[in-house]
Design a protein around this motif. Structure first.
Motif, PDB file in Angstrom:
ATOM      1  N   UNK A  67       3.190  -1.681 -42.125  1.00  0.00           N
ATOM      2  CA  UNK A  67       3.528  -2.205 -43.266  1.00  0.00           C
ATOM      3  C   UNK A  67       3.538  -2.854 -43.950  1.00  0.00           C
ATOM      4  N   UNK A 115      21.216   7.960 -40.058  1.00  0.00           N
ATOM      5  CA  UNK A 115      19.918   7.384 -39.800  1.00  0.00           C
ATOM      6  C   UNK A 115      20.824   6.557 -38.350  1.00  0.00           C
ATOM      7  N   UNK A 128      16.439   3.407 -45.781  1.00  0.00           N
ATOM      8  CA  UNK A 128      16.374   2.026 -46.121  1.00  0.00           C
ATOM      9  C   UNK A 128      16.434   1.843 -47.455  1.00  0.00           C
ATOM     10  N   UNK A 129      15.547   2.364 -48.189  1.00  0.00           N
ATOM     11  CA  UNK A 129      15.423   1.953 -50.006  1.00  0.00           C
ATOM     12  C   UNK A 129      15.881   2.738 -50.393  1.00  0.00           C
ATOM     13  N   UNK A 139       8.072  -1.958 -40.078  1.00  0.00           N
ATOM     14  CA  UNK A 139       7.626  -0.898 -39.367  1.00  0.00           C
ATOM     15  C   UNK A 139       7.016   0.562 -39.370  1.00  0.00           C
ATOM     16  N   UNK A 140       5.986   1.648 -39.032  1.00  0.00           N
ATOM     17  CA  UNK A 140       5.011   2.314 -39.421  1.00  0.00           C
ATOM     18  C   UNK A 140       5.109   3.581 -38.856  1.00  0.00           C
ATOM     19  N   UNK A 151       6.457   5.660 -43.853  1.00  0.00           N
ATOM     20  CA  UNK A 151       7.249   5.142 -44.713  1.00  0.00           C
ATOM     21  C   UNK A 151       8.813   4.674 -43.381  1.00  0.00           C
ATOM     22  N   UNK A 152       9.134   5.545 -43.443  1.00  0.00           N
ATOM     23  CA  UNK A 152      10.435   5.873 -43.629  1.00  0.00           C
ATOM     24  C   UNK A 152      11.550   6.718 -42.348  1.00  0.00           C
ATOM     25  N   UNK A 153      12.388   6.827 -41.939  1.00  0.00           N
ATOM     26  CA  UNK A 153      12.936   8.224 -41.938  1.00  0.00           C
ATOM     27  C   UNK A 153      13.226   8.886 -42.885  1.00  0.00           C
ATOM     28  N   UNK A 187       9.895   3.846 -37.155  1.00  0.00           N
ATOM     29  CA  UNK A 187       9.378   3.743 -39.077  1.00  0.00           C
ATOM     30  C   UNK A 187      10.978   3.340 -39.650  1.00  0.00           C
ATOM     31  N   UNK A 188      10.272   2.282 -40.819  1.00  0.00           N
ATOM     32  CA  UNK A 188      10.858   1.775 -41.675  1.00  0.00           C
ATOM     33  C   UNK A 188      11.757   0.430 -41.951  1.00  0.00           C
TER      34      UNK A 188
END
Lengths: 205, 256
Positions: A23, B224, B191-192, A31-32, B153-155, A7-8
């Protein structure tokens, strides 16, 4: 191209068609889900290798009747949501019975309506990861055809990860072994041929 | 707690010989529990954390369910044997707080809108504690959620920075935490770099504070990479075979 993503993770800088498990954020695709990314020239998606079943209209599912109300049954679907099956007569089915039915409607709040229920009995129920079901069915049912023809069993497949097998005890075990093989090697090529060879060998033995 | 005279920083090195910006060794394994939908085991220095994820499943108790999104529950729990003095079992003020802020951190990344009226449950069991368990639990929890095939959405990567022995340092050890000047645990989306959890215990000057935050962010990025490696390794292993047989139904048992 196939690659395991988390994810991400960024999948593409270009503005492509985005499929399941991906997304778009600021024109870029991420990737989600944790799974295998599949990229073509105009399309990106992620195929997860684990996960719960999400009911979709048109899916055939195998459920267990969990509760009864007047002329309706609540069906457990191995998912976050239970199915609702309206009945003609109250004694059509009973709590604890296994049925195969079709999802005809999934509402916004995920109320799942089922139709065309048939009872299942005299067989063995297996559960697999729902995401593996397409591989078990194969292209145009090719894998299913091999499983059925070589072992002379009757197999019902629910999109929710449940498989019901009717037949000789020995042959049921052969199908189980073949399903294990499909599960382990789901990502490899030429699997259908290998499963066929394996089953023909096992059935003879 | 009063420092009984331990020198926390000496000759450019910390108590355990680490540099100021060095993490303790971290090991993460995904998919360790058979019956959970997703799971992870983490070792971070002497910390040992086991996380299980269930769901999305039916929302119970029903009155908590939300028709617009899934409900995420998070339980941080320390085993009675996880610390030197026996920890009295059960939720207390501290673990209730950690559970709440960790759930809020994960709510920021999990795509809850995809599962209305359902529930995602995260259980973190701290088997051995040695400072930084909330960060360790949250780091492992996000790996377990990804392992469960839940869309995110992200880890979330989490790590603490702080000040001990007059020096701004990354990833405080137990003595540095107890006898140091400040502890700043943070969690970010790698990531952000969005901050999803932020706490501070102790006092820092503005410069020290900024240094600590950037140090912690760097630490999170390193973590990460370890999370990523753990998840990629998960699919290389042979997958667990078809789940056990559920039932065998005889026609005679079906009341007709």
């Amino acid at each position: 191209m196939r690659e395991i993503v988390i994810p991400g993770e960024k999948l593409s800088d270009k503005n492509l068609k985005t499929g399941y498990g991906a997304y778009v954020k600021q024109g870029k695709i991420y990737a989600s889900m944790h799974g295998v990314a599949i990229k073509t020239n105009d399309y990106v998606k992620v195929v997860p290798l684990r996960g719960k079943y999400m009911p979709r209209e048109g899916d055939q599912v195998i459920g267990i009747i969990e509760g009864m109300r007047f002329k309706a049954a609540f069906v457990e679907l191995n998912s976050a949501y239970n199915g609702y099956l309206s009945l003609e007569r109250e004694d059509e089915c009973h709590v604890g019975e296994l049925i195969i039915a079709r999802v005809i409607e999934v509402s916004n709040v995920k109320n799942v309506t089922l139709e065309g229920a048939r009872p299942l009995y005299d067989g063995k129920l297996l559960e697999v990861q729902p995401v593996k079901i397409p591989r078990i069915i194969g292209k145009n049912g090719s894998m299913m055809k091999i499983l059925r023809d070589t072992t002379k069993t009757t197999i019902f497949v629910g999109r929710n990860g449940r498989i019901f097998i009717k037949g000789e005890r020995k042959q049921i075990l052969n199908v189980e072994k073949a399903l294990d093989m499909i599960d382990e090697q789901a990502h490899t090529h030429g699997l259908t041929a290998r499963v066929k060879q394996f089953l023909e060998q096992e059935v003879k033995a | 707690m009063k420092n009984p005279g331990i020198e926390l920083f000496k000759d450019g090195k910390r108590l355990d010989g680490r540099k100021v910006d060095e993490l303790r060794p971290i090991k993460i394994e995904a998919g360790v529990l058979e019956r959970a939908d997703g799971s992870a085991y983490l070792e971070w220095g002497a910390n040992k954390v086991l996380v299980a994820v269930y769901g999305p499943k039916e929302c119970l108790p029903r009155h908590l369910s939300d028709p617009y999104k899934a409900v995420l529950t998070y339980r941080y729990n320390m085993a009675p044997f996880s610390v030197d003095d026996r920890k009295r079992p059960g939720p207390d003020r501290r673990s209730t707080e950690i559970s709440k802020i960790s759930a809020e951190a994960l709510e920021k990344v999990v795509l809850l809108e995809q599962f209305p009226n359902s529930m995602i449950k995260v259980f973190c069991e701290v088997l051995q504690a040695d400072a930084g368990t909330r960060c360790a639990s949250l780091t492992a929890a996000s790996v377990a959620l990804a392992d469960a095939g839940i869309p995110m959405r992200d880890l979330v990567a989490s790590c603490a920075a702080g000040k001990a022995g007059g020096e701004v340092i990354l990833d405080l050890g137990k003595k540095e935490d107890n006898f140091g000047e400040a502890d700043v645990p943070i969690a970010i989306t790698p990531h952000d770099e969005e901050i999803v959890l932020f706490q501070m215990d102790g006092a820092l000057s503005k410069e020290e504070f900024q240094k600590a935050v950037s140090l912690a962010k760097q630490g999170c990025k390193t973590i990460h990479e370890i999370q990523k490696a753990a998840l990629k390794k998960r699919f290389e292993q042979v997958k667990p075979p078809i789940k056990a047989v559920k039932t065998e139904i005889k026609k005679s048992e079906v009341s007709k």
